[in-house]
Design a protein around this motif. Sequence first.
Motif, PDB file in Angstrom:
ATOM      1  N   THR A   1       0.777  -1.200   0.123  1.00 20.99           N
ATOM      2  CA  THR A   1      -0.112  -0.088  -0.203  1.00 20.99           C
ATOM      3  C   THR A   1       0.829   1.382  -0.113  1.00 20.99           C
ATOM      4  N   TYR A   2       1.919   1.332   1.002  1.00 21.06           N
ATOM      5  CA  TYR A   2       2.627   2.618   0.827  1.00 21.06           C
ATOM      6  C   TYR A   2       4.112   2.289   0.258  1.00 21.06           C
ATOM      7  N   ALA A   3       4.165   1.412  -0.783  1.00 22.51           N
ATOM      8  CA  ALA A   3       5.421   1.466  -1.447  1.00 22.51           C
ATOM      9  C   ALA A   3       5.847   2.695  -2.002  1.00 22.51           C
ATOM     10  N   LEU A   4       7.299   2.973  -1.557  1.00 20.74           N
ATOM     11  CA  LEU A   4       7.958   4.062  -2.136  1.00 20.74           C
ATOM     12  C   LEU A   4       8.487   4.330  -3.431  1.00 20.74           C
ATOM     13  N   PHE A   5       8.730   3.058  -3.885  1.00 21.43           N
ATOM     14  CA  PHE A   5       9.431   2.879  -5.336  1.00 21.43           C
ATOM     15  C   PHE A   5       8.575   2.380  -6.202  1.00 21.43           C
ATOM     16  N   GLU A   6       8.436   2.746  -7.464  1.00 25.97           N
ATOM     17  CA  GLU A   6       7.719   1.838  -8.466  1.00 25.97           C
ATOM     18  C   GLU A   6       8.495   0.925  -9.028  1.00 25.97           C
ATOM     19  N   ASP A   7       8.021  -0.110  -9.657  1.00 19.35           N
ATOM     20  CA  ASP A   7       8.901  -0.975 -10.373  1.00 19.35           C
ATOM     21  C   ASP A   7       9.019  -0.479 -11.975  1.00 19.35           C
ATOM     22  N   PRO A   8      10.212  -0.093 -12.149  1.00 19.72           N
ATOM     23  CA  PRO A   8      10.319   0.220 -13.724  1.00 19.72           C
ATOM     24  C   PRO A   8      10.290  -0.685 -14.901  1.00 19.72           C
ATOM     25  N   PHE A   9      10.192  -2.098 -14.281  1.00 19.00           N
ATOM     26  CA  PHE A   9      10.342  -3.226 -15.012  1.00 19.00           C
ATOM     27  C   PHE A   9       9.032  -4.137 -14.973  1.00 19.00           C
ATOM     28  N   ASP A  10       8.105  -3.498 -14.388  1.00 18.78           N
ATOM     29  CA  ASP A  10       6.766  -4.313 -14.197  1.00 18.78           C
ATOM     30  C   ASP A  10       6.900  -5.684 -13.929  1.00 18.78           C
ATOM     31  N   GLY A  11       7.497  -6.179 -12.927  1.00 15.85           N
ATOM     32  CA  GLY A  11       7.953  -7.350 -12.179  1.00 15.85           C
ATOM     33  C   GLY A  11       8.861  -8.142 -12.811  1.00 15.85           C
ATOM     34  N   GLN A  12       9.462  -7.636 -13.996  1.00 17.86           N
ATOM     35  CA  GLN A  12      10.486  -8.560 -15.042  1.00 17.86           C
ATOM     36  C   GLN A  12      11.928  -8.324 -14.569  1.00 17.86           C
ATOM     37  N   GLY A  13      12.254  -7.149 -13.636  1.00 16.85           N
ATOM     38  CA  GLY A  13      13.617  -7.028 -13.202  1.00 16.85           C
ATOM     39  C   GLY A  13      13.936  -7.424 -12.035  1.00 16.85           C
ATOM     40  N   GLU A  14      15.018  -7.028 -11.358  1.00 19.27           N
ATOM     41  CA  GLU A  14      15.500  -7.484 -10.254  1.00 19.27           C
ATOM     42  C   GLU A  14      15.909  -6.370  -9.221  1.00 19.27           C
ATOM     43  N   PHE A  15      15.531  -6.362  -8.075  1.00 15.98           N
ATOM     44  CA  PHE A  15      16.006  -5.340  -6.961  1.00 15.98           C
ATOM     45  C   PHE A  15      17.056  -6.117  -6.210  1.00 15.98           C
ATOM     46  N   ARG A  16      17.980  -5.240  -6.330  1.00 17.09           N
ATOM     47  CA  ARG A  16      19.389  -5.628  -5.251  1.00 17.09           C
ATOM     48  C   ARG A  16      19.515  -4.381  -4.024  1.00 17.09           C
ATOM     49  N   VAL A  17      19.662  -4.789  -3.002  1.00 14.05           N
ATOM     50  CA  VAL A  17      20.054  -3.864  -1.872  1.00 14.05           C
ATOM     51  C   VAL A  17      21.461  -4.172  -1.278  1.00 14.05           C
ATOM     52  N   ASN A  18      22.300  -3.102  -1.429  1.00 16.44           N
ATOM     53  CA  ASN A  18      23.650  -3.161  -1.199  1.00 16.44           C
ATOM     54  C   ASN A  18      23.921  -2.722   0.204  1.00 16.44           C
ATOM     55  N   ARG A  19      23.337  -3.024   1.110  1.00 14.26           N
ATOM     56  CA  ARG A  19      23.323  -2.573   2.477  1.00 14.26           C
ATOM     57  C   ARG A  19      24.540  -3.006   3.323  1.00 14.26           C
ATOM     58  N   PRO A  20      25.035  -2.234   4.164  1.00 17.08           N
ATOM     59  CA  PRO A  20      26.291  -2.588   5.001  1.00 17.08           C
ATOM     60  C   PRO A  20      26.306  -3.891   5.432  1.00 17.08           C
ATOM     61  N   GLU A  21      27.455  -4.435   5.551  1.00 17.44           N
ATOM     62  CA  GLU A  21      27.816  -5.692   6.156  1.00 17.44           C
ATOM     63  C   GLU A  21      27.663  -5.712   7.745  1.00 17.44           C
ATOM     64  N   SER A  22      26.822  -6.251   8.311  1.00 18.58           N
ATOM     65  CA  SER A  22      26.894  -6.325   9.895  1.00 18.58           C
ATOM     66  C   SER A  22      28.257  -6.789  10.633  1.00 18.58           C
ATOM     67  N   GLY A  23      28.604  -5.723  11.669  1.00 15.48           N
ATOM     68  CA  GLY A  23      29.963  -6.030  12.217  1.00 15.48           C
ATOM     69  C   GLY A  23      31.026  -5.400  11.552  1.00 15.48           C
ATOM     70  N   ARG A  24      31.350  -5.500  10.369  1.00 16.21           N
ATOM     71  CA  ARG A  24      32.287  -4.889   9.758  1.00 16.21           C
ATOM     72  C   ARG A  24      32.130  -3.595   9.540  1.00 16.21           C
ATOM     73  N   GLN A  25      30.981  -2.986   9.154  1.00 20.03           N
ATOM     74  CA  GLN A  25      30.480  -1.585   8.863  1.00 20.03           C
ATOM     75  C   GLN A  25      29.434  -1.195   9.696  1.00 20.03           C
ATOM     76  N   GLY A  26      29.822  -1.308  11.037  1.00 19.99           N
ATOM     77  CA  GLY A  26      28.991  -0.710  12.137  1.00 19.99           C
ATOM     78  C   GLY A  26      28.792   0.820  12.213  1.00 19.99           C
ATOM     79  N   ASP A  27      27.932   1.184  12.895  1.00 18.14           N
ATOM     80  CA  ASP A  27      27.901   2.617  13.364  1.00 18.14           C
ATOM     81  C   ASP A  27      28.350   2.977  14.651  1.00 18.14           C
ATOM     82  N   GLY A  28      29.062   4.115  14.933  1.00 19.33           N
ATOM     83  CA  GLY A  28      29.439   4.575  16.095  1.00 19.33           C
ATOM     84  C   GLY A  28      29.532   5.986  16.569  1.00 19.33           C
ATOM     85  N   GLY A  29      29.488   6.350  17.804  1.00 16.73           N
ATOM     86  CA  GLY A  29      29.243   7.767  18.115  1.00 16.73           C
ATOM     87  C   GLY A  29      29.181   8.077  19.444  1.00 16.73           C
ATOM     88  N   LEU A  30      29.057   9.366  19.927  1.00 11.05           N
ATOM     89  CA  LEU A  30      28.822   9.975  21.328  1.00 11.05           C
ATOM     90  C   LEU A  30      27.885  10.972  21.409  1.00 11.05           C
TER      91      LEU A  30
END
Length: 422
Positions: free
Chosen positions: A195-224
């Motif tokens: 219902t609240y999809a933020l992105f439309e599929d430009p390939f009408d279900g024929q394409g592929e979605f890839r998510v290159n998110r950070p790797e847990s542990g090796r690319q963590g966040d830190g701050g103070l």
Amino acid sequence: MGTKVRACGLVALLSGLGWLGPVQALDWSSTLALESAYSYESGDWQKNSVTWRPQIVGRLGYGTKVTAEGLVRVDVEDNLDPGQPSQPFRARDSRAYFPNDLTDLELRELYLDHYLGSAFIRIGRQQIVWGQADGLRVLDVINPLTYREFIMPDLEERRVPLWSAQAEIPVSGWTVQLVWVPDGSVTESMLPGATYALFEDPFDGQGEFRVNRPESGRQGDGGLRASAFAGGWDLTLNYLFHTVDDPLVQVDPVAMVTTFNYNRSHLFGATAARAFGSLTLRGEIGSESQRRYAQAGYQGWQSTRETSYVVGLDYSVSGDLLLSAQLFQRWRHQADADLERHREQLTFLARQELMNDALIMELLTIYDVQDQEALSQLSANYRVSSRWELSAGGDVFSGDRSGTFGRFHDSSRIYIGAMLSW
């Protein structure tokens, strides 16, 4: 298989706390919520759900406390997050479990609290909240959000709890909070079909979605964060090295691939708040060293340093009526002709308490200045007794259908709900 491994891991973690001594007290609480939402523009039911939230708090030796909270939800409409989604935006150990299309199970929180002298430590799956703004995020970016119901629920419901650690240490009148987040989960955007999809599929279900998110542990966040109360002001100074959770979307029309990429950034910020009688002034500012934005067609991008701030004013008209207004501005320092230099949003909140606080009525409007669009939320919550609460309201989108809010015009809704606590 992965779910069994995570379940065994949780049992092992709780069992391993035995070295802190036997459980001295065990508190159990639970809520059961029934919710229905109807999209009156499209004439469709958006959700008809039952949600159970159990919570257990165990008090161990040496002042240690363990908190666990789960979520079991059944939604017979299956429109908000259809099917059994693969959850590519979440790290493996932060995902929910979908036994079928209508049901999802999730470990919302599991953390340990402990004091080492005057230092407070919390380790586990949790929410870490920064900032002073209501609803608009400037510094409150440690936990990503889920857009399952866009931005309608409270932030506490929309934050994705992460496996993380924090320590608060008093230092010369200040409290210094250290934060480490190895969890690689990012903001959970709903994919096409929701219902609240933020992105439309430009390939009408024929394409592929890839998510290159950070790797847990090796690319963590830190701050103070350093916080203090001085001269009547609540003050904080903040720094966070993190992954910007909002994605850079790129489309490859030849390979028919839509890719979600993420960049790392240094965030510097501060907050200040002070009450002047019935008036409270709030401010928050944050500067990102890098944000990336897609160019037209999602086949290029540009990078910019970005500064955002919120100024808020709260006025207590009486003990039962609160009025609040906020100005939010985002300033992009290296924007070219394809990217707006700045954007503004205004918010207005009115909250009225009636019947000895048993009935709370609230109106919240978020207005986008550039796109001239808005989201207005009207709600009423009535506490029938210490255990029963009834709710009703509406969420109305207005503006051009190509805008952030206007695109969900047909998803404007009315809703009712009931919650039992015990």
